[in-house]
Motif scaffolding. Structure first.
Motif, mmCIF file in Angstrom:
data_model
loop_
_atom_site.group_PDB
_atom_site.id
_atom_site.type_symbol
_atom_site.label_atom_id
_atom_site.label_comp_id
_atom_site.label_asym_id
_atom_site.label_seq_id
_atom_site.Cartn_x
_atom_site.Cartn_y
_atom_site.Cartn_z
ATOM 1 N N GLN A 95 -28.125 -17.309 21.727
ATOM 2 C CA GLN A 95 -27.107 -16.247 21.655
ATOM 3 C C GLN A 95 -27.511 -15.058 22.535
ATOM 4 O OE1 GLN A 95 -27.035 -15.665 17.443
ATOM 5 N NE2 GLN A 95 -25.463 -17.224 17.089
ATOM 6 N N ARG A 96 -28.799 -14.700 22.444
ATOM 7 C CA ARG A 96 -29.291 -13.584 23.279
ATOM 8 C C ARG A 96 -29.182 -13.941 24.749
ATOM 9 N NH1 ARG A 96 -35.070 -12.175 21.982
ATOM 10 N NH2 ARG A 96 -34.829 -10.826 23.799
ATOM 11 N N GLN A 97 -29.502 -15.183 25.067
ATOM 12 C CA GLN A 97 -29.447 -15.646 26.459
ATOM 13 C C GLN A 97 -28.035 -15.475 27.024
ATOM 14 O OE1 GLN A 97 -29.435 -19.855 27.241
ATOM 15 N NE2 GLN A 97 -31.127 -19.685 28.693
ATOM 16 N N THR A 98 -27.045 -15.873 26.221
ATOM 17 C CA THR A 98 -25.649 -15.748 26.655
ATOM 18 C C THR A 98 -25.301 -14.289 26.942
ATOM 19 O OG1 THR A 98 -25.183 -17.597 25.193
ATOM 20 C CG2 THR A 98 -23.281 -16.397 26.040
ATOM 21 N N LYS A 99 -25.739 -13.403 26.024
ATOM 22 C CA LYS A 99 -25.434 -11.973 26.190
ATOM 23 C C LYS A 99 -26.094 -11.413 27.448
ATOM 24 C CE LYS A 99 -24.626 -10.793 21.378
ATOM 25 N NZ LYS A 99 -25.304 -10.342 20.160
ATOM 26 N N VAL A 100 -27.369 -11.752 27.638
ATOM 27 C CA VAL A 100 -28.105 -11.230 28.809
ATOM 28 C C VAL A 100 -27.460 -11.745 30.095
ATOM 29 C CG1 VAL A 100 -30.322 -11.187 30.021
ATOM 30 C CG2 VAL A 100 -30.273 -10.968 27.552
ATOM 31 N N LYS A 101 -27.097 -13.032 30.093
ATOM 32 C CA LYS A 101 -26.475 -13.612 31.289
ATOM 33 C C LYS A 101 -25.166 -12.887 31.613
ATOM 34 C CE LYS A 101 -28.174 -18.345 31.589
ATOM 35 N NZ LYS A 101 -27.869 -19.736 31.252
ATOM 36 N N SER A 102 -24.413 -12.576 30.564
ATOM 37 C CA SER A 102 -23.133 -11.902 30.793
ATOM 38 C C SER A 102 -23.362 -10.472 31.297
ATOM 39 C CB SER A 102 -22.283 -11.972 29.516
ATOM 40 O OG SER A 102 -21.862 -10.712 29.123
ATOM 41 N N ARG A 103 -24.391 -9.797 30.741
ATOM 42 C CA ARG A 103 -24.716 -8.444 31.239
ATOM 43 C C ARG A 103 -25.160 -8.513 32.699
ATOM 44 N NH1 ARG A 103 -26.974 -7.218 26.026
ATOM 45 N NH2 ARG A 103 -29.100 -7.629 26.752
ATOM 46 N N LEU A 104 -25.930 -9.532 33.032
ATOM 47 C CA LEU A 104 -26.411 -9.693 34.404
ATOM 48 C C LEU A 104 -25.257 -9.912 35.384
ATOM 49 C CD1 LEU A 104 -29.715 -11.780 34.198
ATOM 50 C CD2 LEU A 104 -29.399 -9.656 35.453
ATOM 51 N N SER A 105 -24.282 -10.731 34.980
ATOM 52 C CA SER A 105 -23.179 -10.936 35.938
ATOM 53 C C SER A 105 -22.327 -9.682 36.069
ATOM 54 C CB SER A 105 -22.327 -12.171 35.610
ATOM 55 O OG SER A 105 -22.330 -12.470 34.274
ATOM 56 N N GLU A 106 -22.206 -8.928 34.951
ATOM 57 C CA GLU A 106 -21.485 -7.657 34.996
ATOM 58 C C GLU A 106 -22.188 -6.672 35.949
ATOM 59 O OE1 GLU A 106 -18.599 -6.896 33.399
ATOM 60 O OE2 GLU A 106 -18.679 -4.957 34.466
ATOM 61 N N LEU A 107 -23.513 -6.596 35.797
ATOM 62 C CA LEU A 107 -24.307 -5.715 36.672
ATOM 63 C C LEU A 107 -24.208 -6.163 38.131
ATOM 64 C CD1 LEU A 107 -27.497 -5.244 34.462
ATOM 65 C CD2 LEU A 107 -26.099 -3.389 35.363
ATOM 66 N N GLY A 108 -24.207 -7.476 38.326
ATOM 67 C CA GLY A 108 -24.104 -8.031 39.673
ATOM 68 C C GLY A 108 -22.785 -7.623 40.339
ATOM 69 N N ARG A 109 -21.711 -7.672 39.542
ATOM 70 C CA ARG A 109 -20.391 -7.288 40.075
ATOM 71 C C ARG A 109 -20.376 -5.805 40.424
ATOM 72 N NH1 ARG A 109 -18.494 -11.113 36.362
ATOM 73 N NH2 ARG A 109 -18.332 -9.589 34.684
ATOM 74 N N THR A 110 -20.917 -4.960 39.505
ATOM 75 C CA THR A 110 -20.951 -3.520 39.751
ATOM 76 C C THR A 110 -21.761 -3.218 41.008
ATOM 77 O OG1 THR A 110 -20.991 -3.278 37.367
ATOM 78 C CG2 THR A 110 -21.392 -1.287 38.643
ATOM 79 N N ARG A 111 -22.865 -3.906 41.138
ATOM 80 C CA ARG A 111 -23.732 -3.687 42.307
ATOM 81 C C ARG A 111 -22.977 -4.032 43.594
ATOM 82 N NH1 ARG A 111 -27.300 -4.983 46.216
ATOM 83 N NH2 ARG A 111 -29.322 -3.936 46.071
ATOM 84 N N GLN A 112 -22.279 -5.154 43.545
ATOM 85 C CA GLN A 112 -21.557 -5.604 44.734
ATOM 86 C C GLN A 112 -20.517 -4.572 45.170
ATOM 87 O OE1 GLN A 112 -19.862 -9.453 44.109
ATOM 88 N NE2 GLN A 112 -20.285 -10.132 46.196
ATOM 89 N N THR A 113 -19.797 -4.052 44.172
ATOM 90 C CA THR A 113 -18.777 -3.043 44.464
ATOM 91 C C THR A 113 -19.405 -1.810 45.109
ATOM 92 O OG1 THR A 113 -17.658 -3.795 42.477
ATOM 93 C CG2 THR A 113 -16.871 -1.737 43.425
ATOM 94 N N LEU A 114 -20.503 -1.349 44.500
ATOM 95 C CA LEU A 114 -21.180 -0.165 44.996
ATOM 96 C C LEU A 114 -21.757 -0.410 46.393
ATOM 97 C CD1 LEU A 114 -21.541 2.545 43.593
ATOM 98 C CD2 LEU A 114 -23.805 1.828 42.890
ATOM 99 N N ALA A 115 -22.398 -1.565 46.569
ATOM 100 C CA ALA A 115 -23.064 -1.868 47.843
ATOM 101 C C ALA A 115 -22.058 -2.049 48.973
ATOM 102 C CB ALA A 115 -23.931 -3.107 47.695
ATOM 103 N N SER A 116 -20.829 -2.458 48.627
ATOM 104 C CA SER A 116 -19.831 -2.699 49.671
ATOM 105 C C SER A 116 -19.425 -1.398 50.381
ATOM 106 C CB SER A 116 -18.598 -3.395 49.081
ATOM 107 O OG SER A 116 -17.958 -2.524 48.196
ATOM 108 N N ASP A 117 -19.695 -0.260 49.712
ATOM 109 C CA ASP A 117 -19.383 1.046 50.325
ATOM 110 C C ASP A 117 -20.534 1.574 51.176
ATOM 111 O OD1 ASP A 117 -16.927 1.122 49.179
ATOM 112 O OD2 ASP A 117 -17.567 2.284 47.422
ATOM 113 N N ILE A 118 -21.655 0.859 51.178
ATOM 114 C CA ILE A 118 -22.836 1.363 51.893
ATOM 115 C C ILE A 118 -23.061 0.534 53.171
ATOM 116 C CG2 ILE A 118 -25.320 1.859 51.690
ATOM 117 C CD1 ILE A 118 -24.863 1.788 48.588
ATOM 118 N N ALA A 119 -23.382 1.221 54.247
ATOM 119 C CA ALA A 119 -23.613 0.523 55.523
ATOM 120 C C ALA A 119 -24.825 -0.410 55.415
ATOM 121 C CB ALA A 119 -23.853 1.545 56.628
#
Ligand SMILES: [Zn+2]
Length: 231
Positions: free
Chosen positions: A148-172
């Motif tokens: 159960q914890r693994q599922t939660k961590v994996k979901s947090r990781l993909s959420e963080l990954g998406r946020t990072r991608q959005t943020l990084a796309s604005d940076i040269a």
């Protein structure tokens, strides 16, 4: 938002990703059979093997005792049946009978010892089986929680990954490479300026460095090379 602030936010996300990844690695290490469980299974297996060996010995001994009893019966019949009248032969039969009786007593004693051992092995098996059952139940519960914890961590990781991608796309790309490079070398790539000091190396910044930072330029500490961000 200044570029330095965006990079600072990116760093926060990267730190969170790193933390979540460590948690995930830790969970993955704990998933699967535990050492205690493996040991308990092996101990039970060894005891069951021990039981099988002693039970086989018991059967063999019982056969030997049966044979001895048959031989004794035959000797008794010969000795007291009345057919044999030769005194010498009768004495020799009597001697033989005594030998067989002594052997029988010895084997019966051995059998009693063996049965005591079997009982103690059976007790051990019972205790170890109960212990293993308890361990397995605890293990199943633990595995369930870990999954159960693994599922939660994996979901947090993909959420963080998406946020990072959005943020990084604005940076040269060049700026991102600068950030990654410092991060690899120093661990922390972006640091705050507090009271005119770089919080990475604690040294005072030059006036022109501070001015450029205030103007929104992307500047690096001339001493440690980290990217500076106004707090
Ligand atoms: Zn510095």
């Amino acid at each position: 938002m200044s570029l330095a602030k965006t990079l600072y936010d990116l760093q926060q996300i990267d730190l969170n990703i790193q933390k979540e990844q460590e948690t995930l690695d830790d969970i993955n290490r704990q998933l699967g059979e535990s050492e205690a469980l493996i040991q308990a299974k092996e101990a039970l297996q060894a005891e069951k093997k021990h039981l099988a060996v002693t039970e086989k010995q018991q059967k063999d001994l019982e056969y030997e005792i049966d044979d001895l009893r048959n031989s004794i019966k035959k000797l008794n019949d010969k000795l007291y049946g009345g057919k044999e009248k030769n005194p010498k032969e009768l004495v020799s039969l009597e001697k033989e009978l005594e030998i067989f009786k002594a052997k029988l007593r010895q084997k019966e004693d051995d059998l009693l010892d063996l049965m005591t051992e079997i009982e103690s092995v059976q007790d051990k098996i019972k205790i170890q089986s109960e212990r293993l059952g308890k361990l397995e139940e605890e293990w199943r519960q633990e595995q369930k929680e870990l999954t159960q914890r693994q599922t939660k961590v994996k979901s947090r990781l993909s959420e963080l990954g998406r946020t990072r991608q959005t943020l990084a796309s604005d940076i040269a790309k060049q700026t991102l490479e600068l950030y990654e490079g410092i991060r690899v070398r120093k661990g922390q790539a972006v640091v705050k300026i507090e009271q005119g000091r770089c919080q990475g190396c604690r040294l005072n910044l030059a006036v022109n460095e501070l001015q450029r930072a205030r103007a929104g330029d992307l500047i690096q500490c001339s001493s440690c090379g980290r990217i500076l961000c106004l707090s």
